[in-house]
Write a protein that holds these residues in place. Structure first.
Motif, PDB file in Angstrom:
ATOM      1  N   SER A 181       0.821  -1.444  -0.134  1.00 27.73           N
ATOM      2  CA  SER A 181       0.072   0.066   0.123  1.00 27.73           C
ATOM      3  C   SER A 181       0.925   1.245  -0.083  1.00 27.73           C
ATOM      4  CB  SER A 181      -0.776  -0.126   1.291  1.00 27.73           C
ATOM      5  OG  SER A 181      -0.241  -0.202   2.447  1.00 27.73           O
TER       6      SER A 181
ATOM      7  N   ILE B 117       2.284   1.623  -3.385  1.00 30.43           N
ATOM      8  CA  ILE B 117       1.181   2.132  -4.448  1.00 30.43           C
ATOM      9  C   ILE B 117       1.073   3.619  -4.372  1.00 30.43           C
ATOM     10  CG2 ILE B 117      -1.204   2.361  -4.562  1.00 30.43           C
ATOM     11  CD1 ILE B 117      -0.238   0.116  -6.339  1.00 30.43           C
ATOM     12  N   GLU B 118       0.831   4.219  -3.134  1.00 27.18           N
ATOM     13  CA  GLU B 118       0.750   5.516  -2.654  1.00 27.18           C
ATOM     14  C   GLU B 118       1.933   6.487  -3.237  1.00 27.18           C
ATOM     15  OE1 GLU B 118      -0.008   8.443   1.195  1.00 27.18           O
ATOM     16  OE2 GLU B 118      -0.014   6.372   1.277  1.00 27.18           O
TER      17      GLU B 118
ATOM     18  N   MET C  88       4.164   5.658  -5.827  1.00 33.52           N
ATOM     19  CA  MET C  88       4.121   5.416  -7.064  1.00 33.52           C
ATOM     20  C   MET C  88       3.020   6.304  -7.810  1.00 33.52           C
ATOM     21  SD  MET C  88       5.282   1.671  -7.999  1.00 33.52           S
ATOM     22  CE  MET C  88       3.967   0.723  -7.120  1.00 33.52           C
ATOM     23  N   GLN C  89       1.947   6.520  -7.352  1.00 29.57           N
ATOM     24  CA  GLN C  89       0.857   7.274  -7.725  1.00 29.57           C
ATOM     25  C   GLN C  89       1.451   8.817  -7.655  1.00 29.57           C
ATOM     26  OE1 GLN C  89      -2.469   6.349  -5.225  1.00 29.57           O
ATOM     27  NE2 GLN C  89      -3.387   4.564  -6.831  1.00 29.57           N
ATOM     28  N   SER C  90       2.124   9.131  -6.791  1.00 31.10           N
ATOM     29  CA  SER C  90       2.328  10.632  -6.555  1.00 31.10           C
ATOM     30  C   SER C  90       3.394  11.162  -8.076  1.00 31.10           C
ATOM     31  CB  SER C  90       3.298  10.893  -5.586  1.00 31.10           C
ATOM     32  OG  SER C  90       4.557   9.966  -5.531  1.00 31.10           O
TER      33      SER C  90
ATOM     34  N   GLY D 115       0.988   8.639 -11.569  1.00 28.88           N
ATOM     35  CA  GLY D 115      -0.393   8.982 -11.680  1.00 28.88           C
ATOM     36  C   GLY D 115      -1.387   7.682 -12.455  1.00 28.88           C
ATOM     37  N   ASN D 116      -2.111   7.928 -13.590  1.00 27.85           N
ATOM     38  CA  ASN D 116      -2.663   6.770 -13.807  1.00 27.85           C
ATOM     39  C   ASN D 116      -1.957   5.532 -14.566  1.00 27.85           C
ATOM     40  OD1 ASN D 116      -5.100   8.303 -13.720  1.00 27.85           O
ATOM     41  ND2 ASN D 116      -5.176   9.304 -15.706  1.00 27.85           N
ATOM     42  N   HIS D 117      -0.746   5.617 -14.543  1.00 30.76           N
ATOM     43  CA  HIS D 117       0.125   4.501 -14.984  1.00 30.76           C
ATOM     44  C   HIS D 117       0.713   3.777 -13.999  1.00 30.76           C
ATOM     45  CE1 HIS D 117      -0.540   6.403 -18.924  1.00 30.76           C
ATOM     46  NE2 HIS D 117       0.110   7.358 -18.748  1.00 30.76           N
ATOM     47  N   THR D 118       0.096   3.935 -12.680  1.00 37.09           N
ATOM     48  CA  THR D 118       0.726   3.122 -11.471  1.00 37.09           C
ATOM     49  C   THR D 118       0.251   1.645 -11.679  1.00 37.09           C
ATOM     50  OG1 THR D 118       0.460   5.045 -10.064  1.00 37.09           O
ATOM     51  CG2 THR D 118       0.517   2.926  -9.163  1.00 37.09           C
TER      52      THR D 118
END
Length: 212
Positions: free
Chosen positions: A155, A158-159, A161-163, A166-169
């Motif tokens: 988790s 993921i958090e 990588m999203q930073s 974005g949508n490509h996580t």
């Protein structure tokens, strides 16, 4: 080492591979990530020699011999859907002597090379994937250094990588499914790179817009 996720990032619309890499690294630097040198992961493909197949009646197998600059004294040999052997760097010399059994598919050599970044407890590597002289894609490797159990930190990965992705996580890597609560190892990272490289090879069978 900690728990690592390796993913492919698609080339941004209207951009080249290098321009997309620069967009990603700029986002990391804006977050406060600091450059920590460079990295390289390479992979050579070996196939079972034709003489071995005909004499033993076996189906041909592919073996991937890989190197990672994080482990300069090691060499990784992987079979598709099979075990991962970790040997010392002299394994390459052994493969030359085994050319009667395994032959090097030189045209299939692929590598990812780029910059390492440190951000708090995360180590990030953004690489350009090349085959021969051509850029074929982009890899992102994210390692959460303090943890060695994948289920305990997915988790957090993921958090983070999203930073910047974005949508490509990416979703959870398939190798995590076999780990459960066992200790993550460097071989698990190499399996992810093998899967990424094979995916990019297959994508090259059709034209990819934005790569030039």
């Amino acid at each position: 080492m900690g728990v690592t996720c390796v993913a492919q990032v698609p080339v941004a619309e209207g951009k080249s591979v290098q321009q997309t890499v620069e967009i990603l690294t700029r986002k990391l630097e804006l977050l406060g990530a600091e450059k920590q040198g460079t990295f390289c992961v390479d992979c050579e493909t070996y196939h079972t020699a034709a003489s071995t197949i005909s004499s033993q009646g076996q189906t041909g197998k592919l073996m991937y011999v890989m190197h990672n600059s994080e482990y300069p004294l090691s060499c990784f040999a992987l079979f598709e859907n099979g075990p991962c052997l970790i040997a010392d760097a002299n394994f390459d010399i052994l493969m030359v002597k085994l050319k009667g059994f395994f032959q090097n598919a030189k045209a299939n050599k692929i590598e990812s090379r780029g910059t390492r970044y440190q951000y708090c407890d995360f180590l990030v590597k953004v690489g350009t994937v090349t085959m021969g002289p051509s850029a074929r894609g982009i890899s992102v490797e994210v390692e959460y250094c303090p943890c060695v159990i994948a289920n305990d930190c997915w988790s957090l990965l993921i958090e983070f990588m999203q930073s910047f992705m974005g949508n490509h996580t990416p979703g959870i890597p398939s190798v995590f499914g076999t780990k459960h609560d066992s200790i993550y190892s460097p071989a698990d990272t190499m399996v992810q790179y093998m899967e990424l490289f094979n995916k990019i090879r297959k994508q090259q069978q059709v034209p990819v817009a934005g790569i030039r």
